[in-house]
Design a protein around this motif. Structure first.
Motif, mmCIF file in Angstrom:
data_model
loop_
_atom_site.group_PDB
_atom_site.id
_atom_site.type_symbol
_atom_site.label_atom_id
_atom_site.label_comp_id
_atom_site.label_asym_id
_atom_site.label_seq_id
_atom_site.Cartn_x
_atom_site.Cartn_y
_atom_site.Cartn_z
ATOM 1 N N UNK A 85 0.821 -1.209 0.000
ATOM 2 C CA UNK A 85 0.000 0.000 0.000
ATOM 3 C C UNK A 85 0.857 1.262 0.000
ATOM 4 N N UNK A 86 1.943 1.281 0.775
ATOM 5 C CA UNK A 86 2.752 2.509 0.851
ATOM 6 C C UNK A 86 3.371 2.864 -0.504
ATOM 7 N N UNK A 87 3.649 1.874 -1.356
ATOM 8 C CA UNK A 87 4.154 2.182 -2.694
ATOM 9 C C UNK A 87 3.039 2.759 -3.570
ATOM 10 N N UNK A 88 1.859 2.183 -3.478
ATOM 11 C CA UNK A 88 0.719 2.706 -4.250
ATOM 12 C C UNK A 88 0.422 4.145 -3.830
ATOM 13 N N UNK A 89 0.542 4.447 -2.549
ATOM 14 C CA UNK A 89 0.302 5.813 -2.067
ATOM 15 C C UNK A 89 1.421 6.764 -2.504
ATOM 16 N N UNK A 90 2.651 6.291 -2.475
ATOM 17 C CA UNK A 90 3.800 7.135 -2.838
ATOM 18 C C UNK A 90 3.854 7.431 -4.340
ATOM 19 N N UNK A 91 3.392 6.464 -5.155
ATOM 20 C CA UNK A 91 3.453 6.590 -6.614
ATOM 21 C C UNK A 91 2.047 6.467 -7.207
ATOM 22 N N UNK A 92 1.208 7.486 -7.022
ATOM 23 C CA UNK A 92 -0.180 7.374 -7.478
ATOM 24 C C UNK A 92 -0.309 7.420 -9.002
ATOM 25 N N UNK A 93 -1.315 6.728 -9.490
ATOM 26 C CA UNK A 93 -1.622 6.776 -10.925
ATOM 27 C C UNK A 93 -1.917 8.222 -11.319
ATOM 28 N N UNK A 94 -1.521 8.563 -12.537
ATOM 29 C CA UNK A 94 -1.718 9.913 -13.050
ATOM 30 C C UNK A 94 -0.532 10.814 -12.806
ATOM 31 N N UNK A 95 0.148 10.630 -11.674
ATOM 32 C CA UNK A 95 1.321 11.446 -11.348
ATOM 33 C C UNK A 95 2.620 10.664 -11.511
ATOM 34 N N UNK A 96 2.488 9.363 -11.734
ATOM 35 C CA UNK A 96 3.655 8.484 -11.804
ATOM 36 C C UNK A 96 3.801 7.921 -13.207
ATOM 37 N N UNK A 97 4.998 8.053 -13.750
ATOM 38 C CA UNK A 97 5.342 7.386 -15.009
ATOM 39 C C UNK A 97 5.954 6.048 -14.615
ATOM 40 N N UNK A 98 5.281 4.957 -14.978
ATOM 41 C CA UNK A 98 5.822 3.642 -14.652
ATOM 42 C C UNK A 98 6.493 3.056 -15.891
ATOM 43 N N UNK A 99 7.744 2.674 -15.726
ATOM 44 C CA UNK A 99 8.470 2.027 -16.818
ATOM 45 C C UNK A 99 8.098 0.554 -16.820
ATOM 46 N N UNK A 100 7.854 0.041 -18.005
ATOM 47 C CA UNK A 100 7.442 -1.348 -18.155
ATOM 48 C C UNK A 100 8.109 -1.949 -19.397
ATOM 49 N N UNK A 101 8.187 -3.248 -19.400
ATOM 50 C CA UNK A 101 8.570 -4.032 -20.587
ATOM 51 C C UNK A 101 9.888 -3.579 -21.209
ATOM 52 N N UNK A 102 10.884 -3.249 -20.359
ATOM 53 C CA UNK A 102 12.224 -2.932 -20.868
ATOM 54 C C UNK A 102 12.922 -4.263 -21.059
ATOM 55 N N UNK A 103 12.799 -4.778 -22.274
ATOM 56 C CA UNK A 103 13.275 -6.121 -22.606
ATOM 57 C C UNK A 103 14.163 -6.071 -23.850
ATOM 58 N N UNK A 104 15.267 -6.784 -23.805
ATOM 59 C CA UNK A 104 16.200 -6.862 -24.935
ATOM 60 C C UNK A 104 16.469 -8.337 -25.212
ATOM 61 N N UNK A 105 16.352 -8.733 -26.468
ATOM 62 C CA UNK A 105 16.665 -10.116 -26.828
ATOM 63 C C UNK A 105 18.113 -10.419 -26.409
ATOM 64 N N UNK A 106 18.357 -11.634 -25.893
ATOM 65 C CA UNK A 106 19.692 -11.958 -25.356
ATOM 66 C C UNK A 106 20.842 -11.689 -26.327
#
Length: 182
Positions: A85-106
């Motif tokens: 919960x404390x992470x959800x409160x610290x990084x609320x949707x709308x104000x937080x840019x979440x990085x996702x799917x940073x994937x590189x083929x081996x």
């Protein structure tokens, strides 16, 4: 060294991006496709191309024009549950840019592709003007993930040290904040 091009994904790139993402969740994570975690992989157009504050980047091999790496950003903060919960409160949707799917083929790793993709995502977040933080979580069991993310940001929670994460969590993941103005 190859001169990879990095660009915002177009509809024509989605099949290649999806293949990189699916290969990663099966090979590196060992989880395979889990609908509640990976719905964006199946429909990246809805998740990343349609919303104005979201983006999906791809790195393309100049030799065969194949998508060899992906990186995405969205405006959804970490959800509780499964995150504490404390992470959800610290990084609320709308104000937080979440990085996702940073994937590189081996076979394309160790060529600065992930770093270049993240730099582009950070520039996108800064240009948006509405984000106050950049957040991500990663599985430290994935080879190279932990040292890479530690080189870019600071750990805000290591679930290996605090398995309950305060309240929730317990999946052994690392949670990071990345400075926007690196």
């Amino acid at each position: 060294m190859r001169d990879y091009s990095i660009r915002v994904a177009s509809p024509d790139d989605l099949q290649g991006a999806r293949a990189v993402m699916l290969d990663t969740v099966y090979r590196d994570f060992g989880t395979g496709y889990v609908p509640r975690w990976h719905a964006d992989i199946i429909d990246p157009a809805t998740a990343y191309l349609a919303p104005a504050r979201h983006t999906l980047l791809v790195a393309v091999d100049p030799v065969d024009q194949a998508v060899v790496a992906t990186a995405a950003l969205d405006s959804r903060g970490p959800a509780h549950p499964p995150n504490p919960r404390h992470l959800a409160d610290r990084y609320p949707s709308g104000e937080t840019a979440q990085l996702r799917r940073v994937y590189v083929r081996p076979e394309h790793r160790r060529r600065s592709l992930a770093r270049r993709l993240v730099d582009e995502l950070l520039a996108f977040a800064a240009a948006d003007g509405g984000y106050r933080a950049v957040y991500l979580h990663t599985d430290p069991a994935v080879p190279g993930a932990e040292p890479f993310w530690r080189s870019l940001g600071k750990v805000v929670l290591d679930e290996r040290e605090d398995p309950g994460g305060g309240n929730g969590g317990g999946n052994g993941v690392l949670h990071f904040e990345i400075p926007m103005g690196r």
